[in-house]
Design a protein around this motif. Structure first.
Motif, PDB file in Angstrom:
ATOM      1  N   PRO A  12      -5.024   2.923  -0.755  1.00  0.00           N
ATOM      2  CA  PRO A  12      -5.461   2.103  -1.063  1.00  0.00           C
ATOM      3  C   PRO A  12      -4.305   0.901  -2.319  1.00  0.00           C
ATOM      4  O   PRO A  12      -4.036   1.944  -2.945  1.00  0.00           O
ATOM      5  CB  PRO A  12      -6.721   1.784  -2.294  1.00  0.00           C
TER       6      PRO A  12
ATOM      7  N   TYR B  46     -10.126   5.597   5.407  1.00  0.00           N
ATOM      8  CA  TYR B  46      -9.015   4.732   4.841  1.00  0.00           C
ATOM      9  C   TYR B  46      -9.037   4.246   4.121  1.00  0.00           C
ATOM     10  O   TYR B  46      -7.980   4.197   3.052  1.00  0.00           O
ATOM     11  CB  TYR B  46      -9.445   3.421   6.185  1.00  0.00           C
ATOM     12  N   ASP B  47     -10.393   4.155   3.151  1.00  0.00           N
ATOM     13  CA  ASP B  47     -10.069   3.073   2.044  1.00  0.00           C
ATOM     14  C   ASP B  47     -10.253   4.058   0.669  1.00  0.00           C
ATOM     15  O   ASP B  47     -10.152   4.617  -0.551  1.00  0.00           O
ATOM     16  CB  ASP B  47     -11.540   2.191   1.718  1.00  0.00           C
ATOM     17  N   ARG B  48     -10.499   5.862   0.961  1.00  0.00           N
ATOM     18  CA  ARG B  48     -11.138   6.271   0.214  1.00  0.00           C
ATOM     19  C   ARG B  48      -9.247   7.628   0.305  1.00  0.00           C
ATOM     20  O   ARG B  48      -9.676   8.911  -0.104  1.00  0.00           O
ATOM     21  CB  ARG B  48     -11.916   6.941   0.559  1.00  0.00           C
TER      22      ARG B  48
ATOM     23  N   GLN C  15       0.651  -1.050   0.003  1.00  0.00           N
ATOM     24  CA  GLN C  15      -0.097  -0.085  -0.016  1.00  0.00           C
ATOM     25  C   GLN C  15       1.017   1.467  -0.142  1.00  0.00           C
ATOM     26  O   GLN C  15       0.172   2.086  -0.052  1.00  0.00           O
ATOM     27  CB  GLN C  15      -0.738   0.045   1.291  1.00  0.00           C
TER      28      GLN C  15
END
Length: 401
Positions: free
Chosen positions: A254, A228-230, A93
């Motif tokens: 991500p 978090y994922d964006r 990541q």
């Protein structure tokens, strides 16, 4: 010329680089110039970091590396995010590039399609809108003001979001204002973003370790884990570790985005300098005690500059929470004429006359998208700052209606 790219015609050269280069040229001509344009610490890179680079050279670590960073540096970056920001990432990541600017550029190139919008609060770092344009996107500039501490409000963010919004590009503490968002201020923004799942966050945290007066740095994915994922969390070693010329920036986010950024980098610069990467491993893993010492020096300089500038007629200088910049207003100087005969219609006129008549080089506010202001970098000696501020005060005292 007709064979040049139409996209490039929409892009301006960096004004901060131009001001710094002009100051160098004037100094080379023998003129007495104090350059306050460059965002570069005057401190030297710490000895342990330099030693790590020398050791890497002596060990023959001078070959190509993986396109977006050696495993050891990615591990160090993961450890840094866990230790300092409470964020858990794997090496897959993480992306390492030739400076933070390339990280941002790669991300925009990897994600923007024609018509995609990037929300950019103003004042902004000069490269944000132009990199967005180069990547085919549309910058959506949202003006802040000195009255709100140059901070984007939740209402402004909500109003700026459209179905075409892809990114909020966010910087705290800020270049050029030094404004830092508190946990509650960031939470208000992240609450808005939670209502718009198509919007991603690119957060430029380059000045994380330069925070003053008890200001506690925080970053969006830390404040709101649901983002978090964006979120692409961007940082680097340039400012805190005085490694501007080493050119190492990094980001975590991500895995599909990191893979796309790797693809962009593999077809442009490939890997960052191998020697600089090993130096950055030592920077992140080695002693960190000097960070507080240098922040204390910057705090002293900030207070010197803010106090001195507020004594100059026509200037109002707020107190920034972090970074090493101030962004004073010159609203009280507009419409006047300098002692040298220059009419001050805007902040570019102010900066030009100031350089010509006093030898002090600053960057005018329009370069950062918000006038009438100018930016001073106080990442230089106390003596140079005191003399520069004295010259600015004398310049302002000489303005006549």
């Amino acid at each position: 010329m007709p064979f040049l790219s139409q996209t490039l015609a929409r892009v301006k050269p960096s004004p901060t680089v131009a001001v710094t280069q002009l100051a160098r040229e004037l100094a080379a001509q023998g003129k007495d110039v104090i350059s306050l344009g460059a965002g570069e610490p005057d401190f030297d890179t710490p000895d342990n970091i330099k030693s790590a680079a020398i050791a890497a050279i002596n060990a023959g670590k001078t070959k190509y590396t993986a396109p977006d960073g050696i495993a050891e540096l990615k591990e160090a970056i993961c450890a840094k995010f866990a230790r300092e920001n409470g964020l858990s990432y794997t090496p897959a990541q993480v992306s390492v590039s030739t400076g933070g600017k390339q990280v941002l550029y790669n991300a925009l190139m990897a994600t923007l399609n024609p018509g995609d919008e990037v929300i950019i609060p103003a004042p902004y770092w000069v490269s944000y809108p132009d990199m967005t344009l180069m990547a085919g996107g549309t910058p959506v500039i949202v003006d802040t003001s000195i009255d709100t501490g140059f901070k984007l409000t939740a209402a402004q963010l909500e109003a700026a979001i459209t179905p075409d919004t892809k990114w909020l590009l966010f910087n705290s503490p800020s270049n050029p204002t030094g404004a830092g968002y508190s946990w509650d201020e960031l939470k208000a923004l992240t609450d808005v973003l939670l209502r718009h799942p198509h919007v991603h966050v690119m957060t430029d945290d380059m000045y994380e370790h330069l925070a003053y007066d008890g200001f506690a740095f925080c970053t969006p994915a830390e404040v709101e884990p649901q983002l978090y994922d964006r979120t692409l969390t961007v940082n680097g070693v340039s400012k805190a570790y005085a490694m501007t010329g080493w050119r190492i920036g990094y980001a975590a986010g991500p895995e599909p985005l990191i893979a796309a950024m790797r693809k962009v980098q593999s077809q442009s610069t490939t890997n960052p300098c191998s020697i600089s990467q090993w130096a950055a491993v030592e920077a992140l893993n080695g002693p960190q005690d000097f960070l507080a010492e240098r922040a204390a020096a910057f705090l002293r300089r900030r207070d010197l500059v803010v106090s001195a500038l507020n004594e100059a007629p026509g200037i109002a200088c707020p107190v920034p929470e972090g970074a090493f910049y101030v962004y004073p207003s010159i609203a009280g100087c507009l419409g006047k004429t300098s002692a040298g005969g220059a009419h001050i219609a805007n902040d570019e006129d102010f900066a030009t006359a100031l350089l010509n008549e006093t030898g002090v080089a600053v960057v005018f506010g329009a370069a950062f998208g918000l006038s009438p202001h100018f930016r001073i970098s106080y990442a230089t000696s106390d003596e140079a700052l005191a003399e520069a501020c004295r010259r600015i005060r004398v310049f302002c005292e000489g303005l006549r209606a």
